[in-house]
Design a protein around this motif. Structure first.
Motif, PDB file in Angstrom:
ATOM      1  N   ILE A  93       6.507  63.219  14.176  1.00 53.57           N
ATOM      2  CA  ILE A  93       5.159  63.111  14.241  1.00 53.57           C
ATOM      3  C   ILE A  93       4.967  62.154  15.426  1.00 53.57           C
ATOM      4  O   ILE A  93       4.187  62.398  16.320  1.00 53.57           O
ATOM      5  N   PHE A  94       5.804  60.962  15.395  1.00 56.95           N
ATOM      6  CA  PHE A  94       5.338  60.047  16.698  1.00 56.95           C
ATOM      7  C   PHE A  94       5.580  60.823  17.930  1.00 56.95           C
ATOM      8  O   PHE A  94       4.899  60.599  18.905  1.00 56.95           O
ATOM      9  N   GLY A  95       6.681  61.664  17.999  1.00 54.91           N
ATOM     10  CA  GLY A  95       7.091  62.353  19.456  1.00 54.91           C
ATOM     11  C   GLY A  95       5.796  63.487  19.807  1.00 54.91           C
ATOM     12  O   GLY A  95       5.445  63.334  20.859  1.00 54.91           O
ATOM     13  N   ILE A  96       5.098  64.132  18.836  1.00 57.47           N
ATOM     14  CA  ILE A  96       4.048  64.712  19.050  1.00 57.47           C
ATOM     15  C   ILE A  96       3.053  63.968  19.735  1.00 57.47           C
ATOM     16  O   ILE A  96       2.324  64.451  20.767  1.00 57.47           O
ATOM     17  N   GLY A  97       2.445  62.768  19.170  1.00 59.09           N
ATOM     18  CA  GLY A  97       1.326  61.881  19.604  1.00 59.09           C
ATOM     19  C   GLY A  97       1.969  61.274  21.049  1.00 59.09           C
ATOM     20  O   GLY A  97       1.097  61.247  21.776  1.00 59.09           O
ATOM     21  N   TRP A  98       3.137  61.030  21.131  1.00 60.47           N
ATOM     22  CA  TRP A  98       3.711  60.438  22.249  1.00 60.47           C
ATOM     23  C   TRP A  98       3.753  61.512  23.517  1.00 60.47           C
ATOM     24  O   TRP A  98       3.029  61.196  24.798  1.00 60.47           O
ATOM     25  N   GLY A  99       3.914  62.774  23.049  1.00 56.49           N
ATOM     26  CA  GLY A  99       3.807  63.734  24.184  1.00 56.49           C
ATOM     27  C   GLY A  99       2.408  64.051  24.653  1.00 56.49           C
ATOM     28  O   GLY A  99       2.112  64.316  25.738  1.00 56.49           O
ATOM     29  N   MET A 100       1.591  64.158  23.390  1.00 59.79           N
ATOM     30  CA  MET A 100       0.339  64.553  23.884  1.00 59.79           C
ATOM     31  C   MET A 100      -0.345  63.455  24.828  1.00 59.79           C
ATOM     32  O   MET A 100      -1.170  63.827  25.879  1.00 59.79           O
TER      33      MET A 100
ATOM     34  N   LEU B 123      12.047  62.625  21.079  1.00 64.06           N
ATOM     35  CA  LEU B 123      12.336  63.228  22.506  1.00 64.06           C
ATOM     36  C   LEU B 123      12.001  64.700  22.173  1.00 64.06           C
ATOM     37  O   LEU B 123      11.115  65.213  23.094  1.00 64.06           O
ATOM     38  N   ALA B 124      12.582  65.434  21.211  1.00 62.95           N
ATOM     39  CA  ALA B 124      12.645  67.071  21.181  1.00 62.95           C
ATOM     40  C   ALA B 124      11.107  67.356  20.884  1.00 62.95           C
ATOM     41  O   ALA B 124      10.830  68.319  21.571  1.00 62.95           O
ATOM     42  N   THR B 125      10.375  66.565  19.938  1.00 62.18           N
ATOM     43  CA  THR B 125       9.051  67.101  19.774  1.00 62.18           C
ATOM     44  C   THR B 125       8.049  66.746  20.767  1.00 62.18           C
ATOM     45  O   THR B 125       7.121  67.464  20.951  1.00 62.18           O
ATOM     46  N   ALA B 126       8.544  65.574  21.382  1.00 64.17           N
ATOM     47  CA  ALA B 126       7.392  65.044  22.514  1.00 64.17           C
ATOM     48  C   ALA B 126       7.678  66.200  24.090  1.00 64.17           C
ATOM     49  O   ALA B 126       6.606  66.722  24.441  1.00 64.17           O
ATOM     50  N   ILE B 127       8.960  66.668  24.066  1.00 60.17           N
ATOM     51  CA  ILE B 127       9.136  67.758  25.021  1.00 60.17           C
ATOM     52  C   ILE B 127       8.464  69.066  24.793  1.00 60.17           C
ATOM     53  O   ILE B 127       7.850  69.615  25.532  1.00 60.17           O
ATOM     54  N   VAL B 128       8.545  69.396  23.716  1.00 59.50           N
ATOM     55  CA  VAL B 128       7.956  70.412  23.002  1.00 59.50           C
ATOM     56  C   VAL B 128       6.338  70.572  23.074  1.00 59.50           C
ATOM     57  O   VAL B 128       5.891  71.565  23.499  1.00 59.50           O
ATOM     58  N   THR B 129       5.802  69.542  22.494  1.00 57.18           N
ATOM     59  CA  THR B 129       4.476  69.115  22.952  1.00 57.18           C
ATOM     60  C   THR B 129       3.758  69.222  24.430  1.00 57.18           C
ATOM     61  O   THR B 129       3.046  69.959  24.431  1.00 57.18           O
ATOM     62  N   VAL B 130       4.680  68.483  25.364  1.00 54.61           N
ATOM     63  CA  VAL B 130       4.023  68.656  26.534  1.00 54.61           C
ATOM     64  C   VAL B 130       4.256  70.335  27.153  1.00 54.61           C
ATOM     65  O   VAL B 130       3.529  70.679  27.870  1.00 54.61           O
ATOM     66  N   PHE B 131       5.385  70.829  26.731  1.00 53.97           N
ATOM     67  CA  PHE B 131       5.558  72.327  27.110  1.00 53.97           C
ATOM     68  C   PHE B 131       4.576  73.200  26.709  1.00 53.97           C
ATOM     69  O   PHE B 131       3.818  73.995  27.418  1.00 53.97           O
ATOM     70  N   VAL B 132       3.957  72.811  25.198  1.00 58.22           N
ATOM     71  CA  VAL B 132       3.095  73.773  24.622  1.00 58.22           C
ATOM     72  C   VAL B 132       1.696  73.644  25.437  1.00 58.22           C
ATOM     73  O   VAL B 132       0.966  74.417  25.637  1.00 58.22           O
ATOM     74  N   MET B 133       1.393  72.239  25.428  1.00 60.30           N
ATOM     75  CA  MET B 133       0.228  72.042  26.180  1.00 60.30           C
ATOM     76  C   MET B 133       0.124  72.675  27.567  1.00 60.30           C
ATOM     77  O   MET B 133      -0.902  72.872  28.086  1.00 60.30           O
ATOM     78  N   GLY B 134       1.149  72.486  28.391  1.00 58.84           N
ATOM     79  CA  GLY B 134       1.190  73.316  29.603  1.00 58.84           C
ATOM     80  C   GLY B 134       1.109  74.876  29.638  1.00 58.84           C
ATOM     81  O   GLY B 134       0.409  75.100  30.404  1.00 58.84           O
ATOM     82  N   LEU B 135       1.415  75.434  28.541  1.00 61.90           N
ATOM     83  CA  LEU B 135       1.223  76.808  28.406  1.00 61.90           C
ATOM     84  C   LEU B 135      -0.278  76.988  28.160  1.00 61.90           C
ATOM     85  O   LEU B 135      -0.796  78.015  28.660  1.00 61.90           O
ATOM     86  N   ALA B 136      -0.874  75.957  27.373  1.00 63.12           N
ATOM     87  CA  ALA B 136      -2.280  76.293  26.922  1.00 63.12           C
ATOM     88  C   ALA B 136      -3.212  76.118  28.090  1.00 63.12           C
ATOM     89  O   ALA B 136      -4.333  76.423  28.023  1.00 63.12           O
ATOM     90  N   SER B 137      -2.784  75.115  29.088  1.00 62.90           N
ATOM     91  CA  SER B 137      -3.760  74.660  29.967  1.00 62.90           C
ATOM     92  C   SER B 137      -3.932  75.927  31.400  1.00 62.90           C
ATOM     93  O   SER B 137      -2.964  76.411  31.603  1.00 62.90           O
TER      94      SER B 137
END
Lengths: 142, 137
Positions: A93-100, B123-137
């Motif tokens: 959950i933390f990583g999702i917020g951090w990435g956003m 790190l994994a969820t943050a990388i995936v989040t940035v990747f998915v947001m990149g696809l969406a924009s």
């Protein structure tokens, strides 16, 4: 000793904040650039982490040779050793917020001094998230 | 390479702060724990936590005093995004017992298996989040 302990907390907070400022990690775009491995990758955060872990590791070597901290009576180290669902779910959950946002707690707090609306929204929301956890989901150990 | 020197030096200062907070005060300099500690029932840690946060806030001011300009801040996204992200970062860091400082610096320095697992996960969820947001924009 208590006075020195408090003084050291202030100085070490400033060292941390100044380090963050030098490192470029107060900039959410730099942080997201590191996470953007499929795009225009910016390795800066990797250098920050490497430098930080290296020096903190030297501190760890010193710490293991001490019977107690220099300004306190005992070390308070995390007691949990189990990799459990709370740890992994929380980190995910933390990583999702951090990435956003490209913000984590340290840089977000230091960034308050820059007065940008994004941070003035992020930090109160982060505190609400922390309090929500502590009220609803705390297991009493953190 | 020299372009990354400030990042390396800044990181070493962060590591120095974490190292000395443990050697002097005996505690992990984990920012999520320190910030959450400001809102708990007051205990013997409160004063040190408050002062650490005050020092953290002084960081950008010291930078300004030294170089005359403020650190760069470039937000990507609107205020709703930052509000939602803040909630997730706050909740997740507490549920996972730490963030980039407690797990990412102090925990990795101790070679803690829990911290290694946490860092790999966020790190994994943050990388995936940035990747998915990149696809969406």
């Amino acid at each position: 000793m208590a006075g020195l302990r408090l003084l050291s907390a202030l100085i070490l907070g400033a060292v941390f904040g100044f380090g963050l400022a030098i490192s470029g990690m107060l900039d959410p775009a730099r942080v997201r650039g590191f996470l953007d491995i499929a795009g225009n990758w910016d390795p800066s955060l990797g250098f920050v982490l490497a430098g930080a872990v290296l020096v903190a590791g030297l501190g760890r070597l010193v710490q293991t040779r001490l019977s107690h901290p220099l300004l306190s009576d005992r070390f308070h180290l995390p007691e949990k050793t189990q990799i459990d669902a709370r740890l992994i779910t929380g980190a995910a959950i933390f990583g999702i917020g951090w990435g956003m946002a490209g913000l984590c707690p340290g840089p977000a707090v230091a960034d308050l001094m820059l007065g940008a609306p994004a941070v003035l929204v992020f930090v109160p929301a982060m505190i609400v998230g922390m309090l929500l956890h502590d009220r609803l989901a705390a297991d009493g150990t953190c | 390479m020299s372009a990354y020197l400030p990042s390396l030096v800044g990181g070493m200062l962060i590591g120095l702060s974490v190292a000395l907070f443990m050697v002097l005060n005996g505690r992990v300099a984990g920012i999520s724990g320190i910030v959450a500690g400001l809102f708990r029932k007051p205990d013997e840690r409160l004063a040190a936590n408050l002062l650490f946060v005050a020092g953290l806030l002084a960081g950008p001011v010291l930078y300004h005093a030294m170089w005359g300009d403020w650190p760069i801040f470039r937000p990507e996204g609107g205020l709703f995004l930052f509000g939602a992200a803040g909630l997730l970062v706050g909740f997740g860091s507490r549920l996972g017992s730490g963030c980039t400082s407690g797990h990412g610096v102090a925990g990795l320095a101790r070679l803690s298996p829990r911290s290694i697992a946490a860092v790999a996960t966020f790190l994994a969820t943050a990388i995936v989040t940035v990747f998915v947001m990149g696809l969406a924009s």
